[in-house]
Design a protein around this motif. Structure first.
Motif, PDB file in Angstrom:
ATOM      1  N   GLU A 177       0.612  -1.498  -0.056  1.00 12.05           N
ATOM      2  CA  GLU A 177       0.036   0.106   0.234  1.00 12.05           C
ATOM      3  C   GLU A 177       1.390   1.333   0.163  1.00 12.05           C
ATOM      4  OE1 GLU A 177      -2.761  -0.371   3.028  1.00 12.05           O
ATOM      5  OE2 GLU A 177      -3.485  -2.106   2.768  1.00 12.05           O
ATOM      6  N   PRO A 179       3.098   4.018  -2.332  1.00  5.82           N
ATOM      7  CA  PRO A 179       3.139   4.809  -3.473  1.00  5.82           C
ATOM      8  C   PRO A 179       4.583   3.997  -3.718  1.00  5.82           C
ATOM      9  CG  PRO A 179       2.096   6.421  -1.839  1.00  5.82           C
ATOM     10  CD  PRO A 179       2.942   5.191  -0.754  1.00  5.82           C
ATOM     11  N   GLU A 180       4.420   3.455  -5.257  1.00  6.96           N
ATOM     12  CA  GLU A 180       5.922   3.487  -6.341  1.00  6.96           C
ATOM     13  C   GLU A 180       6.747   4.240  -6.146  1.00  6.96           C
ATOM     14  OE1 GLU A 180       7.102   1.262  -9.868  1.00  6.96           O
ATOM     15  OE2 GLU A 180       4.724   1.592  -9.626  1.00  6.96           O
ATOM     16  N   ASP A 181       6.722   5.862  -6.003  1.00  2.70           N
ATOM     17  CA  ASP A 181       7.439   6.419  -5.293  1.00  2.70           C
ATOM     18  C   ASP A 181       7.864   7.439  -4.307  1.00  2.70           C
ATOM     19  OD1 ASP A 181       5.499   8.085  -5.375  1.00  2.70           O
ATOM     20  OD2 ASP A 181       6.002  10.142  -6.109  1.00  2.70           O
ATOM     21  N   MET A 182       7.636   6.223  -3.346  1.00  2.56           N
ATOM     22  CA  MET A 182       7.921   7.353  -1.656  1.00  2.56           C
ATOM     23  C   MET A 182       8.934   6.471  -1.393  1.00  2.56           C
ATOM     24  SD  MET A 182       6.045   6.782   1.409  1.00  2.56           S
ATOM     25  CE  MET A 182       4.444   7.706   1.149  1.00  2.56           C
ATOM     26  N   LYS A 184      12.188   4.193   0.154  1.00  2.00           N
ATOM     27  CA  LYS A 184      11.290   2.889   1.112  1.00  2.00           C
ATOM     28  C   LYS A 184      12.019   2.349   1.987  1.00  2.00           C
ATOM     29  CE  LYS A 184       7.797   1.596  -1.858  1.00  2.00           C
ATOM     30  NZ  LYS A 184       8.569   2.384  -3.443  1.00  2.00           N
TER      31      LYS A 184
END
Length: 277
Positions: A177, A179-182, A184
């Motif tokens: 859940e 976002p891909e561009d966050m 990590k």
């Protein structure tokens, strides 16, 4: 000649004692355009593989070193306790003394799973305000409103699946859940699964488990590590592939093998540096 040998053995013994009972601090800067400006100079202190060890009375040597680093977050990357000399009260005392210094984030190691008391361990940590990450992520926010994700997975010993397959499934679940561009960050006990973390596009991984290879040969590295065998690849330092970087802690304690050689217990202090300009 015998006197010389005896003196050398004594000096080496004193060296080993000092090295095994003192703590070093390794400073690591992680610079990335993916780090939001609001987390520039964000400091993480990583504690790994404590194994119920003690550094000073009531672990004050360890506690005071962490306090002096003024962390924004403290990560425990597994094996807080040791299954062979299980003393949860002693290990929790470290957390108790540091619980108001910075937010704690924790994932299990193989030793927690091996105690068959893992749910109790988690409950005790949660009662102390620790964020226990079980195949999940938390999104944290800076004062300026920037966000990044901190995720963590259970040690593979908790499953009957193949370790590689299990790590693939749990990393996917942890960040499903997000976002891909966050940006990590992943806490995972096992460094030998670096290829999975890279394949999943994790920006920063903090790991342990290898105990620095237990015995380190200068210029070569660690000699042996669980899950990696002889002369393992991932025992210490920063490893980079594509856009992923993994920090492997040499850890603080020992388990079956009671002695480290050329392998001082370590705290890792990670400073995030935004390179968004």
């Amino acid at each position: 000649m015998l006197l010389v040998v005896a003196v050398l053995v004594l000096l080496f013994g004193l060296y080993l004692y000092k090295e095994n009972t003192s703590i070093g601090i390794t400073f690591v800067d992680i610079k990335s355009a993916g780090i939001p400006e609001g987390f520039n100079n964000y400091r993480i202190v990583q504690l790994s593989d404590i194994h119920d060890s003690e550094f000073g009375e009531n672990n004050l040597d360890l506690v005071n070193k962490v306090k002096d680093l003024s962390p924004d977050a403290i990560f425990i990357t597994g094996d807080l306790i040791d299954r062979n000399r299980y003393n949860l009260k002693q290990s929790l005392e470290i957390v108790r003394q540091l619980q108001f210094v910075a937010p704690f984030y924790y994932v299990t190691g193989n030793h927690e799973i091996s105690t068959n008391d893992v749910e109790n361990i988690k409950t005790e940590l949660i009662n102390l305000g620790v964020n226990v990450l079980s195949d999940e992520s938390l999104i944290i926010e800076s004062l300026t409103g920037d966000k990044m994700a901190i995720g963590g997975i259970e040690d593979p010993l908790s499953s009957n699946l193949n370790e590689h397959e299990y790590v693939e499934l749990t990393v996917d679940k942890a960040f499903e859940e997000v976002p891909e561009d966050m940006f990590k960050i992943l806490l995972s006990h096992r460094p030998e699964q670096f290829d999975v973390y890279v394949d999943r596009g994790i920006d920063l991984i903090l790991s342990g488990h290898a105990h620095g290879g237990q015995i380190r040969i200068p210029g070569i590295g660690g000699v042996i590590a669980p899950g990696q065998g002889w002369f393992p690849k991932y025992t210490s330092g920063v490893h980079e592939e594509n856009e992923s970087r993994m920090i492997v802690s040499r850890g603080l304690g020992n388990s079956l093998v009671p002695i480290r050689v050329f392998n001082q217990p370590e705290i890792i202090a990670v400073t995030l540096k935004s390179d968004s300009q």
